[in-house]
Design a protein around this motif. Structure first.
Motif, PDB file in Angstrom:
ATOM      1  N   ASP A 140       0.829  -1.209   0.000  1.00  0.00           N
ATOM      2  CA  ASP A 140       0.000   0.000   0.000  1.00  0.00           C
ATOM      3  C   ASP A 140       0.865   1.261   0.000  1.00  0.00           C
ATOM      4  O   ASP A 140       0.539   2.246  -0.678  1.00  0.00           O
ATOM      5  N   ALA A 141       1.983   1.241   0.746  1.00  0.00           N
ATOM      6  CA  ALA A 141       2.882   2.398   0.780  1.00  0.00           C
ATOM      7  C   ALA A 141       3.541   2.602  -0.585  1.00  0.00           C
ATOM      8  O   ALA A 141       3.677   3.732  -1.050  1.00  0.00           O
ATOM      9  N   LEU A 142       3.919   1.510  -1.248  1.00  0.00           N
ATOM     10  CA  LEU A 142       4.503   1.601  -2.587  1.00  0.00           C
ATOM     11  C   LEU A 142       3.496   2.177  -3.577  1.00  0.00           C
ATOM     12  O   LEU A 142       3.809   3.083  -4.349  1.00  0.00           O
ATOM     13  N   ILE A 143       2.273   1.661  -3.533  1.00  0.00           N
ATOM     14  CA  ILE A 143       1.205   2.133  -4.420  1.00  0.00           C
ATOM     15  C   ILE A 143       0.971   3.629  -4.220  1.00  0.00           C
ATOM     16  O   ILE A 143       0.880   4.398  -5.179  1.00  0.00           O
ATOM     17  N   GLU A 144       0.919   4.044  -2.959  1.00  0.00           N
ATOM     18  CA  GLU A 144       0.684   5.467  -2.656  1.00  0.00           C
ATOM     19  C   GLU A 144       1.871   6.332  -3.076  1.00  0.00           C
ATOM     20  O   GLU A 144       1.697   7.381  -3.699  1.00  0.00           O
ATOM     21  N   ALA A 145       3.088   5.908  -2.775  1.00  0.00           N
ATOM     22  CA  ALA A 145       4.284   6.697  -3.081  1.00  0.00           C
ATOM     23  C   ALA A 145       4.445   6.944  -4.576  1.00  0.00           C
ATOM     24  O   ALA A 145       4.973   7.969  -4.987  1.00  0.00           O
ATOM     25  N   TYR A 146       3.985   5.997  -5.385  1.00  0.00           N
ATOM     26  CA  TYR A 146       4.156   6.114  -6.839  1.00  0.00           C
ATOM     27  C   TYR A 146       2.854   6.408  -7.574  1.00  0.00           C
ATOM     28  O   TYR A 146       2.848   6.457  -8.800  1.00  0.00           O
ATOM     29  N   GLY A 147       1.751   6.576  -6.859  1.00  0.00           N
ATOM     30  CA  GLY A 147       0.479   6.865  -7.521  1.00  0.00           C
ATOM     31  C   GLY A 147       0.070   5.758  -8.475  1.00  0.00           C
ATOM     32  O   GLY A 147      -0.472   6.016  -9.549  1.00  0.00           O
ATOM     33  N   ALA A 148       0.340   4.518  -8.083  1.00  0.00           N
ATOM     34  CA  ALA A 148       0.056   3.379  -8.962  1.00  0.00           C
ATOM     35  C   ALA A 148      -1.443   3.188  -9.161  1.00  0.00           C
ATOM     36  O   ALA A 148      -2.245   3.485  -8.274  1.00  0.00           O
ATOM     37  N   THR A 149      -1.801   2.680 -10.324  1.00  0.00           N
ATOM     38  CA  THR A 149      -3.174   2.290 -10.629  1.00  0.00           C
ATOM     39  C   THR A 149      -3.354   0.856 -10.142  1.00  0.00           C
ATOM     40  O   THR A 149      -2.567  -0.019 -10.502  1.00  0.00           O
ATOM     41  N   VAL A 150      -4.371   0.621  -9.317  1.00  0.00           N
ATOM     42  CA  VAL A 150      -4.644  -0.715  -8.810  1.00  0.00           C
ATOM     43  C   VAL A 150      -5.830  -1.295  -9.588  1.00  0.00           C
ATOM     44  O   VAL A 150      -6.873  -0.646  -9.709  1.00  0.00           O
ATOM     45  N   ALA A 151      -5.650  -2.501 -10.121  1.00  0.00           N
ATOM     46  CA  ALA A 151      -6.709  -3.144 -10.910  1.00  0.00           C
ATOM     47  C   ALA A 151      -6.435  -4.645 -10.956  1.00  0.00           C
ATOM     48  O   ALA A 151      -5.364  -5.107 -10.594  1.00  0.00           O
ATOM     49  N   ASP A 152      -7.426  -5.376 -11.446  1.00  0.00           N
ATOM     50  CA  ASP A 152      -7.266  -6.809 -11.676  1.00  0.00           C
ATOM     51  C   ASP A 152      -6.542  -6.973 -13.008  1.00  0.00           C
ATOM     52  O   ASP A 152      -7.135  -6.795 -14.063  1.00  0.00           O
ATOM     53  N   ILE A 153      -5.226  -7.248 -12.942  1.00  0.00           N
ATOM     54  CA  ILE A 153      -4.429  -7.369 -14.180  1.00  0.00           C
ATOM     55  C   ILE A 153      -3.746  -8.726 -14.294  1.00  0.00           C
ATOM     56  O   ILE A 153      -2.851  -8.894 -15.116  1.00  0.00           O
ATOM     57  N   SER A 154      -4.148  -9.685 -13.459  1.00  0.00           N
ATOM     58  CA  SER A 154      -3.465 -10.980 -13.513  1.00  0.00           C
ATOM     59  C   SER A 154      -4.453 -12.114 -13.725  1.00  0.00           C
ATOM     60  O   SER A 154      -5.668 -11.946 -13.580  1.00  0.00           O
ATOM     61  N   GLY A 155      -3.898 -13.255 -14.075  1.00  0.00           N
ATOM     62  CA  GLY A 155      -4.681 -14.473 -14.242  1.00  0.00           C
ATOM     63  C   GLY A 155      -3.913 -15.649 -13.696  1.00  0.00           C
ATOM     64  O   GLY A 155      -2.771 -15.509 -13.241  1.00  0.00           O
ATOM     65  N   GLU A 156      -4.513 -16.810 -13.747  1.00  0.00           N
ATOM     66  CA  GLU A 156      -3.857 -18.034 -13.278  1.00  0.00           C
ATOM     67  C   GLU A 156      -2.610 -18.293 -14.115  1.00  0.00           C
ATOM     68  O   GLU A 156      -2.587 -18.017 -15.315  1.00  0.00           O
ATOM     69  N   LEU A 157      -1.599 -18.853 -13.485  1.00  0.00           N
ATOM     70  CA  LEU A 157      -0.412 -19.290 -14.239  1.00  0.00           C
ATOM     71  C   LEU A 157      -0.824 -20.467 -15.107  1.00  0.00           C
ATOM     72  O   LEU A 157      -1.602 -21.307 -14.680  1.00  0.00           O
ATOM     73  N   PRO A 158      -0.272 -20.538 -16.311  1.00  0.00           N
ATOM     74  CA  PRO A 158      -0.577 -21.710 -17.138  1.00  0.00           C
ATOM     75  C   PRO A 158      -0.037 -22.972 -16.471  1.00  0.00           C
ATOM     76  O   PRO A 158       0.995 -22.938 -15.822  1.00  0.00           O
ATOM     77  N   ALA A 159      -0.742 -24.078 -16.611  1.00  0.00           N
ATOM     78  CA  ALA A 159      -0.297 -25.348 -16.027  1.00  0.00           C
ATOM     79  C   ALA A 159       1.001 -25.773 -16.695  1.00  0.00           C
ATOM     80  O   ALA A 159       1.166 -25.630 -17.896  1.00  0.00           O
ATOM     81  N   SER A 160       1.927 -26.264 -15.865  1.00  0.00           N
ATOM     82  CA  SER A 160       3.232 -26.669 -16.453  1.00  0.00           C
ATOM     83  C   SER A 160       3.327 -28.159 -16.582  1.00  0.00           C
ATOM     84  O   SER A 160       2.674 -28.918 -15.979  1.00  0.00           O
TER      85      SER A 160
END
Length: 160
Positions: A140-160
């Motif tokens: 949260d401190a990193l996000i605030e310090a850099y004004g980061a945009t928070v969003a759902d940007i990830s998905g499951e890792l592909p099965a290996s």
């Protein structure tokens, strides 16, 4: 005296009032191995991915270690239809850091940061600008310090 390879990260964090802990660590051969070495869950290791836009600008995507970047989700949040991972030498030129050490803190350019919503409220480990080091920071401190945009940007890792 040998210069501290993480000095750039430490200085940049201090300039933003960001409290970080940098730890030297042995090389890890997998995410699970790295998490065990650091005494944390794989999800708490955050990958910093430098992403190239079609206009030759970049952004950082912060994604939990146990997940993969979701290109459709990231493109939607950024509002573009083309994004890609650059070649290692282009990532180095864009950030001043080698792949595997990239972190937004102390990057040679302050590119916009997009943080996956799953890191909110956690203490995370990430690259520290030099091989053999990890840094710990409150997400949260990193996000605030850099004004980061928070969003759902990830998905499951592909099965290996």
């Amino acid at each position: 005296m040998t210069p501290d390879p993480t000095e750039r990260v430490r200085s940049a964090a201090a300039e933003r009032g960001l409290d970080i802990e940098v730890r030297e660590r042995p090389a890890a051969h997998s995410l699970v191995d790295a998490a065990a070495l650091l005494g944390i869950r794989p999800a708490d290791i955050v990958k910093t991915l430098v992403v190239k836009r079609s206009d030759d600008t970049f952004l950082f995507a912060l994604v939990p270690g146990d997940r993969a970047i979701s290109w459709p989700k990231l493109r939607a949040v950024v509002g573009v239809n083309k994004l890609r991972l650059p070649e290692p030498e282009i990532a180095l030129a864009a950030t001043g850091y080698e792949r595997g050490t990239i972190v937004p803190i102390g990057s040679s350019t302050d590119w916009p940061i997009f943080a996956d919503e799953r890191i909110v409220g956690t203490r995370i480990a990430m690259g520290a600008g030099a091989h053999g080091f990890s840094l710990f920071v409150d997400a949260d401190a990193l996000i605030e310090a850099y004004g980061a945009t928070v969003a759902d940007i990830s998905g499951e890792l592909p099965a290996s």
